[in-house]
Design an enzyme around this catalytic site. Structure first.
Site, short mmCIF file in Angstrom:
data_model
loop_
_atom_site.label_atom_id
_atom_site.label_comp_id
_atom_site.label_asym_id
_atom_site.label_seq_id
_atom_site.Cartn_x
_atom_site.Cartn_y
_atom_site.Cartn_z
N ASN A 1 0.85 -1.19 0.00
CA ASN A 1 0.00 0.00 0.00
C ASN A 1 0.88 1.23 0.00
OD1 ASN A 1 -1.79 2.07 0.48
ND2 ASN A 1 -2.47 1.34 2.48
N LYS B 1 3.24 0.93 3.14
CA LYS B 1 2.91 -0.08 4.14
C LYS B 1 2.79 -1.45 3.48
CE LYS B 1 -0.43 2.70 5.47
NZ LYS B 1 -1.63 3.25 6.13
N HIS C 1 -8.88 7.70 -2.02
CA HIS C 1 -8.93 7.13 -0.66
C HIS C 1 -10.13 6.20 -0.50
CE1 HIS C 1 -6.59 10.89 0.87
NE2 HIS C 1 -5.75 9.87 0.71
N ASN D 1 -1.43 12.48 5.49
CA ASN D 1 -0.70 13.46 4.69
C ASN D 1 -1.56 13.91 3.53
OD1 ASN D 1 1.78 14.92 4.03
ND2 ASN D 1 1.81 13.62 2.22
N GLY D 2 -2.29 12.96 2.93
CA GLY D 2 -3.39 13.27 2.03
C GLY D 2 -4.67 13.22 2.84
N ASP E 1 3.79 17.87 8.46
CA ASP E 1 3.44 16.88 9.48
C ASP E 1 2.66 17.58 10.60
OD1 ASP E 1 3.57 15.14 11.80
OD2 ASP E 1 5.12 14.01 10.75
N MET E 2 1.41 17.14 10.82
CA MET E 2 0.58 17.80 11.83
C MET E 2 1.21 17.75 13.22
SD MET E 2 -2.15 19.54 12.46
CE MET E 2 -3.34 19.38 11.12
N ARG E 3 1.96 16.70 13.53
CA ARG E 3 2.62 16.62 14.83
C ARG E 3 3.58 17.78 15.04
NH1 ARG E 3 4.47 10.49 13.73
NH2 ARG E 3 4.85 11.57 11.75
N VAL F 1 -3.75 11.58 10.99
CA VAL F 1 -4.23 12.77 11.70
C VAL F 1 -5.58 12.49 12.34
CG1 VAL F 1 -4.91 15.19 11.45
CG2 VAL F 1 -2.93 14.32 10.19
N GLU G 1 -6.85 9.76 13.45
CA GLU G 1 -6.78 8.87 14.61
C GLU G 1 -6.03 9.47 15.78
OE1 GLU G 1 -4.97 5.22 13.26
OE2 GLU G 1 -6.15 5.27 11.41
N GLU H 1 -6.47 -0.14 5.45
CA GLU H 1 -6.54 -0.31 4.00
C GLU H 1 -5.97 -1.66 3.57
OE1 GLU H 1 -6.01 4.02 1.99
OE2 GLU H 1 -4.39 3.40 3.31
#
Length: 410
Positions: free
Chosen positions: A7, A14, A188, A217-218, A289-291, A338, A340, A390
């Site tokens: 994936n 992944k 998605h 990220n998407g 990166d949201m983090r 993001v 989760e 997925e």
């Protein structure tokens, strides 16, 4: 049937491997025998590789990214070599399944990767440049590492959205666009389909009205009714819709005309800017990166705060549009990295939707268990945090297809 799933995303790859034998495969994903994640989102030019087995054995390493094949080859080979191996030889792999982002109008349903199908995927590279190019390279890597004789099946991200009505997929331009294949496809879809099926289980309803939020990220949304996609935010390419990590999402097309006419931008420059230098990265100037955005916000960085505010503003606006199309909602679903893991994003969205009956439990939202309802018990609308699976959705789909094809190893 021993199945390997690959994936590929825009910032990670992944891999999933297990041995399936039950005709009635569950919706909820079981633990695989072996899994791997390759992530190059946090450090430019460096891939972080984590491999784990069901018995707890793990392996971590980093390596320079000199091309996907150079990274993916040793990851796949670790199935039968080294400390994380789970089989004795590559010949024990019966089926390899691939997530393919874009197969055009011709390919929406899962199908064996014949030369004709591979050619069709290659023709769509322009419309999903990062994803399709990586996925074709992964297919070729499997040919070389596992062998050309293994059955490979493609599952398409656009398939779940094939139920869109013309009003949802036709662009308001000249009708010739539609005749040329310029229309909304949606992406998605594998993630949205799994999230919708799992949500229906969790709310104990066969056909709930759902808004599924795949935020990674998407990022994209889907409005789901009767287990079918009614609308979604991505369109002709994965660039449309929500603000993302490095992608801008929907913007005024007049901006592009202005940049071409007055600033001399080429199509290649715009492609790179809109896909790689926009979104959270573009607004913050720091990261996609949201983090890292949250960490910078907490340190008082104004542009990081602006990036977060723009991200959540646009997300709320699109959730509202899906809510109107469905005529109400039974469950709001958050999935993806993001979705989760980012409690502030969920809180911002749910607080704005109190008018629609959404009541978030702050304690549950702060420390959610995956596949959990984080709404209050009194909330008319459920708020679900669902692990993105997925790979399992792809494995289930391809397993059933392989059985209908009467694969000799079954």
């Amino acid at each position: 049937m021993r199945i390997l799933v690959l994936n590929g995303g825009s910032s990670s790859f992944k891999c999933w491997f297990s041995d399936l034998s039950d005709e009635a495969l569950p919706v909820k994903a079981p633990q695989p025998l072996w899994s791997a994640r390759v992530d190059w989102s946090r450090h430019s030019g460096v891939a972080e590789i984590h491999i784990s087995r069901s018995d707890g054995a793990t392996s971590d390493r980093s390596m320079q990214v000199e091309g996907l094949a150079a990274v993916l080859r040793p990851v796949i080979e670790s199935l039968w070599e080294g400390s994380t191996k789970v089989i004795q030889a590559r010949s024990e792999i019966d089926l390899v399944c691939h997530r393919i982002v874009h197969g055009g109008l011709e390919h929406r349903e899962s199908t064996p990767l014949t030369p004709e199908v591979r050619s069709a995927i290659a023709k769509q590279v322009e419309f999903a440049p990062v994803h399709n190019r990586f996925e074709l390279e992964a297919i070729r890597t499997v040919d070389e590492v596992v062998g050309p004789g293994v059955l490979q099946i493609a599952t398409f991200d656009t398939g779940f959205h094939s139920t869109l009505e013309p009003a949802a997929y036709v662009y308001p331009g000249p009708y010739q666009w539609l005749e040329q294949g310029v229309r909304r496809y949606g992406f998605h879809g594998i993630s949205h389909r799994y999230a919708a099926h799992r949500a229906a289980e969790l709310v104990d309803s066969p056909s709930p009205r759902l808004i599924t939020c795949h935020l990674g990220n998407g990022a994209s949304l889907a409005a789901v009714r009767d287990e079918k996609s009614v609308d979604t935010t991505m369109g002709f390419t994965p660039l449309e819709g929500l603000m993302m990590g490095t992608r801008c999402g929907s913007i005024d097309p007049g901006i592009l005309i202005y940049l071409i006419r007055h600033c001399g931008y080429s199509a290649e420059q715009l492609d790179h800017i809109l896909n790689q230098e926009s979104g959270l990265l573009g607004v913050s100037g720091l990261s996609g990166d949201m983090r890292e955005i949250l960490a910078a916000m907490n340190s008082g960085n104004a542009r990081a705060r602006l990036a977060f505010d723009v991200y959540t503003h646009r997300l709320i606006r699109e959730v509202g549009a899906m809510l109107a199309l469905l005529g109400g909602v039974d469950a709001l679903v958050f999935t993806g990295g993001v979705g989760e893991n980012c409690a502030p994003v969920r809180a911002r969205v749910c607080d704005q939707l109190r008018f629609a009956g959404v009541r978030l439990d702050p304690a549950k939202n702060a420390l959610p268990k995956l596949d959990q309802d984080v709404a209050t018990s009194e909330s008319p609308v459920r708020v679900l945090v669902i692990r993105a699976e997925e790979e399992w959705e792809i494995a289930r789909e391809c397993y059933h297809l392989a059985n209908t094809l009467r694969v000799p190893s079954v």
